[in-house]
Design an enzyme around this catalytic site. Structure first.
Site, PDB file in Angstrom:
ATOM      1  N   GLY A 208      -2.633   5.736  -8.875  1.00  0.00           N
ATOM      2  CA  GLY A 208      -1.948   4.640  -9.569  1.00  0.00           C
ATOM      3  C   GLY A 208      -1.760   3.444  -8.654  1.00  0.00           C
ATOM      4  O   GLY A 208      -2.405   3.352  -7.609  1.00  0.00           O
ATOM      5  N   ASN A 209      -0.921   2.523  -9.065  1.00  0.00           N
ATOM      6  CA  ASN A 209      -0.596   1.376  -8.196  1.00  0.00           C
ATOM      7  C   ASN A 209       0.857   0.978  -8.425  1.00  0.00           C
ATOM      8  O   ASN A 209       1.532   1.542  -9.283  1.00  0.00           O
ATOM      9  CB  ASN A 209      -1.567   0.216  -8.456  1.00  0.00           C
ATOM     10  CG  ASN A 209      -1.495  -0.291  -9.873  1.00  0.00           C
ATOM     11  OD1 ASN A 209      -0.481  -0.828 -10.297  1.00  0.00           O
ATOM     12  ND2 ASN A 209      -2.568  -0.087 -10.638  1.00  0.00           N
ATOM     13  N   HIS A 210       1.325  -0.011  -7.635  1.00  0.00           N
ATOM     14  CA  HIS A 210       2.756  -0.345  -7.644  1.00  0.00           C
ATOM     15  C   HIS A 210       3.167  -1.361  -8.710  1.00  0.00           C
ATOM     16  O   HIS A 210       4.277  -1.878  -8.654  1.00  0.00           O
ATOM     17  CB  HIS A 210       3.172  -0.888  -6.276  1.00  0.00           C
ATOM     18  CG  HIS A 210       3.131   0.141  -5.198  1.00  0.00           C
ATOM     19  ND1 HIS A 210       3.923   1.255  -5.219  1.00  0.00           N
ATOM     20  CD2 HIS A 210       2.380   0.233  -4.074  1.00  0.00           C
ATOM     21  CE1 HIS A 210       3.669   1.995  -4.157  1.00  0.00           C
ATOM     22  NE2 HIS A 210       2.735   1.404  -3.442  1.00  0.00           N
TER      23      HIS A 210
END
Ligand code: CTP
Length: 400
Positions: A208-210
């Site tokens: 995923g990412n932030h």
């Protein structure tokens, strides 16, 4: 110009309250309907009689109307309005609005209003600069309220600085501009994507990412507040939708986002792709939890489909398509390349070099690059303000 528009003008206790008479007159001359709500201390500065005469409606200040037990219904009033303007808004009123401290009729009306709210602060320069006032202003912006910035100039104290309420003409211009863009966006179908995507590795893990989703949610709220029907397609996020004009669709992976976004796009007038979609996804998703083995685990990833590029391919002349670019190097060149490759009307460039901009922050600093080559750079602002700038650019395109 404002024919038939219903405006609540809230007045709190500042010397700038005398300017509210001129503002009421401007609204009435532009053929708006105005109902004035005053706090007790506002009435020390200007009489209800003046405002009732100018607005052609009785001024409201208390819950109880008369001894027979009739009351002023703040809920009905809040629902009646197309917009609420609080001018002047004192430090005390800003604090009550920011904290839901509902101890007078003006705050009860504010909390009941579903329409866009504009706030024109007025106070001495040190009160305005104080951290607590600035925090309250940030909270109000976070609720989607618009702040009409005070001017720099001579204050009632004799000091000179930032805190003078904006002039009635400036407030009036702000409201007419709002209704103008509101008309252009009324009933337009807008598609917004937001948040990250999570690409499954196994039943308990993902890539995923932030991305927090804050930027996309703010854009959806601004469009909805201006009368558009918004479909918000979002990856996993803690953000909440406020406005009833927003239909939220939750997805998890880039592939799910691709399917639903391409389907909704066909029925949309405007699409803003702010989601941080994964560019790669695990080639194989293990149906069982991957057990720990050896010192290394190699994860093979394959490319996801580029949603924005696909929308650029499907786009008709009548549709407006906007993308985001998050860059660390050669920012403008890379953004301009994406703008062209993905057939966009404009691209919003976030540079990770700017402090306070990008994932997770409440603020953002962006540059907008149009397909015509026109560029605008904006300062660091709360994401709600950035969202307004983006929506304003869309309105300009509709108007062009
Ligand atoms: N985007 C998309 N689908 C993808 C990847 C990105 O729709 N699979 C969209 C994003 O929502 C954003 C824009 O493309 O509006 C730019 O995303 P970004 O990741 O910055 O660009 P990429 O084209 O993926 O290129 P790179 O990662 O090489 O910078």
């Amino acid at each position: 110009m404002l024919e038939g528009k219903k405006i609540i003008l809230g007045i709190s206790g500042s010397i700038a309250a005398y300017k509210s008479a001129a503002l009421t007159r401007l609204f009435i001359k532009a053929r708006a309907q105005v109902k004035v709500v005053m706090t007790n201390s506002a009435m020390e500065f200007i009489t209800p009689l003046t405002l009732a005469t100018l607005s052609k409606h009785p001024v409201l200040s208390h819950y109880i109307k008369n001894k027979a037990g009739e009351w002023n219904n703040h809920v009905e009033l809040g629902l009646w309005a197309d917009c609420m303007v609080i001018a002047p808004a004192t430090a005390n009123t800003l604090a009550k609005m920011a904290n839901g401290n509902c101890d007078n009729f003006l705050i009860a009306t504010y909390l009941s209003a579903r329409c866009p709210v504009f706030v024109a602060p007025a106070m001495d320069l040190d009160m305005f600069a104080h951290g607590s006032t600035q925090n309250n202003i940030k909270s109000l912006q976070g609720f989607g309220n618009s702040i009409i910035s005070p001017n720099n100039g001579e204050l009632a104290s004799g000091l000179i600085g930032l805190g003078r309420m904006a002039e009635p003409e400036e407030i009036f211009d702000c409201i007419t501009t709002f209704f103008h863009s509101n008309n252009l966006l009324q009933n337009k179908r807008v598609l917004v994507t937001a948040g990250p995507t999570y690409e499954h590795i196994d039943p308990v893990r993902f890539v995923g990412n932030h991305s927090s989703g804050k930027m996309g949610f703010a854009i959806a709220e601004v469009f909805a507040a201006q009368g558009a029907h918004v479909t918000l397609i979002t990856g996993p996020t803690h953000q909440q939708v406020q406005h009833s004009n927003i239909k939220r669709i939750d997805v998890t992976t880039a592939s799910e986002m691709f399917e639903i976004t391409t389907e909704v796009f066909a029925k949309s007038n405007i699409a803003i792709m702010s989601a941080a979609v994964a560019d790669y996804t695990p080639e194989k998703v293990s149906i069982r939890k991957i057990k720990k083995q050896g010192d290394e685990l190699l994860l093979k990833l394959k490319k996801t489909r580029d949603i924005l590029k696909e929308l650029g391919r499907l786009k008709t002349q009548k549709q407006i398509l906007v993308g985001f670019a998050l860059e660390t190097d050669n920012e403008e060149d890379n953004a301009a390349k994406k703008l062209k490759e993905k057939n966009l009307d404009f691209i919003v460039l976030n540079s990770l070099k700017n402090k306070g901009a990008g994932f997770g922050f409440d603020t953002n600093q962006v540059n907008i690059i149009h397909k015509s080559g026109d560029k605008t750079s904006y300062g660091l602002k709360p994401k709600h303000e950035v969202a307004k700038d983006i929506v304003d650019e869309v309105v300009k395109l509709i108007h062009a």
